[in-house]
Design a protein around this motif. Sequence first.
Motif, PDB file in Angstrom:
ATOM      1  N   VAL A  64       0.837  -1.206   0.000  1.00 35.05           N
ATOM      2  CA  VAL A  64       0.000   0.000   0.000  1.00 35.05           C
ATOM      3  C   VAL A  64       0.872   1.255   0.000  1.00 35.05           C
ATOM      4  N   HIS A  65       1.908   1.272   0.841  1.00 32.50           N
ATOM      5  CA  HIS A  65       2.790   2.436   0.889  1.00 32.50           C
ATOM      6  C   HIS A  65       3.542   2.614  -0.430  1.00 32.50           C
ATOM      7  N   ARG A  66       3.932   1.518  -1.043  1.00 33.95           N
ATOM      8  CA  ARG A  66       4.674   1.613  -2.307  1.00 33.95           C
ATOM      9  C   ARG A  66       3.810   2.230  -3.409  1.00 33.95           C
ATOM     10  N   SER A  67       2.505   2.030  -3.350  1.00 35.66           N
ATOM     11  CA  SER A  67       1.628   2.588  -4.383  1.00 35.66           C
ATOM     12  C   SER A  67       1.575   4.104  -4.316  1.00 35.66           C
ATOM     13  N   PHE A  68       1.898   4.696  -3.154  1.00 35.72           N
ATOM     14  CA  PHE A  68       1.879   6.148  -3.009  1.00 35.72           C
ATOM     15  C   PHE A  68       3.249   6.772  -3.225  1.00 35.72           C
ATOM     16  N   ALA A  69       4.321   6.004  -3.093  1.00 36.15           N
ATOM     17  CA  ALA A  69       5.673   6.554  -3.194  1.00 36.15           C
ATOM     18  C   ALA A  69       5.995   6.877  -4.648  1.00 36.15           C
ATOM     19  N   ILE A  98     -12.200   2.057   5.994  1.00 34.32           N
ATOM     20  CA  ILE A  98     -11.314   1.102   5.310  1.00 34.32           C
ATOM     21  C   ILE A  98     -11.700   0.968   3.839  1.00 34.32           C
ATOM     22  N   TYR A  99     -12.991   0.844   3.588  1.00 32.18           N
ATOM     23  CA  TYR A  99     -13.464   0.652   2.210  1.00 32.18           C
ATOM     24  C   TYR A  99     -13.116   1.859   1.340  1.00 32.18           C
ATOM     25  N   GLN A 100     -13.419   3.063   1.835  1.00 29.62           N
ATOM     26  CA  GLN A 100     -13.136   4.257   1.052  1.00 29.62           C
ATOM     27  C   GLN A 100     -11.625   4.491   0.920  1.00 29.62           C
ATOM     28  N   GLY A 101     -10.876   4.159   1.964  1.00 31.18           N
ATOM     29  CA  GLY A 101      -9.430   4.319   1.881  1.00 31.18           C
ATOM     30  C   GLY A 101      -8.804   3.413   0.835  1.00 31.18           C
ATOM     31  N   LEU A 102      -9.268   2.167   0.755  1.00 27.00           N
ATOM     32  CA  LEU A 102      -8.722   1.237  -0.232  1.00 27.00           C
ATOM     33  C   LEU A 102      -9.062   1.665  -1.658  1.00 27.00           C
ATOM     34  N   LYS A 103     -10.139   2.402  -1.840  1.00 30.76           N
ATOM     35  CA  LYS A 103     -10.482   2.886  -3.175  1.00 30.76           C
ATOM     36  C   LYS A 103      -9.462   3.891  -3.694  1.00 30.76           C
ATOM     37  N   HIS A 104      -8.725   4.515  -2.780  1.00 30.16           N
ATOM     38  CA  HIS A 104      -7.702   5.484  -3.180  1.00 30.16           C
ATOM     39  C   HIS A 104      -6.315   4.852  -3.252  1.00 30.16           C
ATOM     40  N   VAL A 105      -6.227   3.550  -3.087  1.00 24.06           N
ATOM     41  CA  VAL A 105      -4.961   2.830  -3.249  1.00 24.06           C
ATOM     42  C   VAL A 105      -4.895   2.325  -4.680  1.00 24.06           C
ATOM     43  N   HIS A 106      -4.027   2.908  -5.477  1.00 20.22           N
ATOM     44  CA  HIS A 106      -3.901   2.544  -6.886  1.00 20.22           C
ATOM     45  C   HIS A 106      -2.640   1.692  -7.058  1.00 20.22           C
ATOM     46  N   LEU A 107      -2.821   0.397  -7.108  1.00 20.63           N
ATOM     47  CA  LEU A 107      -1.697  -0.520  -7.217  1.00 20.63           C
ATOM     48  C   LEU A 107      -1.178  -0.543  -8.652  1.00 20.63           C
ATOM     49  N   GLN A 108       0.147  -0.452  -8.795  1.00 19.66           N
ATOM     50  CA  GLN A 108       0.759  -0.502 -10.130  1.00 19.66           C
ATOM     51  C   GLN A 108       1.272  -1.895 -10.495  1.00 19.66           C
ATOM     52  N   THR A 109       1.216  -2.829  -9.552  1.00 16.00           N
ATOM     53  CA  THR A 109       1.692  -4.184  -9.834  1.00 16.00           C
ATOM     54  C   THR A 109       0.695  -4.918 -10.716  1.00 16.00           C
TER      55      THR A 109
END
Length: 514
Positions: free
Chosen positions: A249-254, A314-325
Amino acid sequence: MEAIIHAHSNSPLYSTWTPPYNPITPTQKVTKPIKPKTSLKPLTLSNSLKTSFKSNDHEYQKEENFNLPIAVRHSGTVSRYFWDGKQLRLVSINGVNSFSWWDFSLNFEQGVRNFFLPREVSENYIQYVKWKFLHRVSSSALQVLATQAMFRAIGIGYSRSLPSAAALNWVLKDGLGRLSRCIYTATLASAFDTNLKRVRFSTSVLFSLSIGVELLTPIFPKYFLLLATIANIAKQISLSCYLATGSAVHRSFAIADNLGELSAKAQIQTVCFDNIGLLLAATLNILFRNNQRLLAALPFVLYPIFSAMDLLGIYQGLKHVHLQTLTKDRLESIINTWIQLGYVPLPAEMSKKEGIDFFWSNKGKELLPIRIGCLNPKKRMPKLSMLTLRSLKDEDLYFICMESFNEESRISDHNILLSLREGAGTSDIIVGLLHACYVRKGILRDMTRWENGLEDLDSSDSVLREWFVLMEESKRSAKIDFGLLYDKMLEMGWACRNILLSTQEKSRYSYLAE
């Protein structure tokens, strides 16, 4: 505070200084040309700035007042460095340095932001932290209420309490919880990468239910150990998932390889938000301390409210996690968009399309779903699949065939199998999945014809010929489009170095030459 330094080209330092004229009288004898030597001492805050010139063993020093070509922005004001001939000073450019509520608010906001948030993150990180605040505050308050209920259940605070029995029960429930955590982590290790959002939200629901089980312990004190153990097992499972997925999750924002800074800021946020939840729960206890019956009923009243807020955060927060993997499902969705619309979606667009991907989602209901893995002997293999396997060559790094779920011959009862050979790399997986998507597109484009052909598949040579023609055309299209597709994926920010596969999808076959 952060200082912004500006350089000015119209400074006196940029002008040349002409040494004083020293005329030579006719009676003087010139033995050698005079070469003035210029030595500039380092500029410091404590020493005077002196420009020295030596000529005929005489030293001339010149001290001037001038502005240095450097300005700094600090505390809402812009100041410039000034040399007064003896020391370095900082002079305000935009007026006298005075207290301003506007500057104070700006500085306070900037200080809070630097304390809680990393300097270089993606734009969606702020929204993620806002929902994280709601989640952590609600969760922390619930845990305080649940802990109080468990203390009440084992008799802590009452004269009849047995400290040794309470300690034994507490240690036993924690030990069983940690053991279950190890088993769960070892069993579903690959799911933390391939189904990160689904697993994280599912375990969050499990965590919320565990709080409810802990609240029941005062009602059933005889079953304290059983209820507390069940709740602790659920908590440990949720904790293991939270820790395992945190780095992804942190890597998706870095955006500047500042993963360490992101992790440190996340810990600060968690501590502060949890303390706010603790303060909220303590305030509620103080307000109702004079009414023990109401205080005992308070957790059951607040539990549905705080649980709903917790899961919403949690649900709304995960919607803003954009995974690049890249996973199999994510890569397949990218390829389908590429084939149908001619472009590669951004990670943010794909994240919105994926959602949380619950266990009860519509996944698998599409016609001809693609599966990566090895042949399943329990499934019926059509004749064209057998002929496809017989036509394998040593240079092939994958093969594609049809599988049937049952004895029926309808299209809806089939899926496409992509089986990878040992040694197949990332590019081979992308080409193979692109090939399989083109095969599916060809079948669905003329579904009626293929539906009728599958009914007498074992005796229809025309269907077999059409199948091999479709396979060759799809393979050719996949090889042509791979280069452009790969470049576009890199351009859109996808991490194309590896493709995360589940345990079943990692199964490979070996080619045996006759």
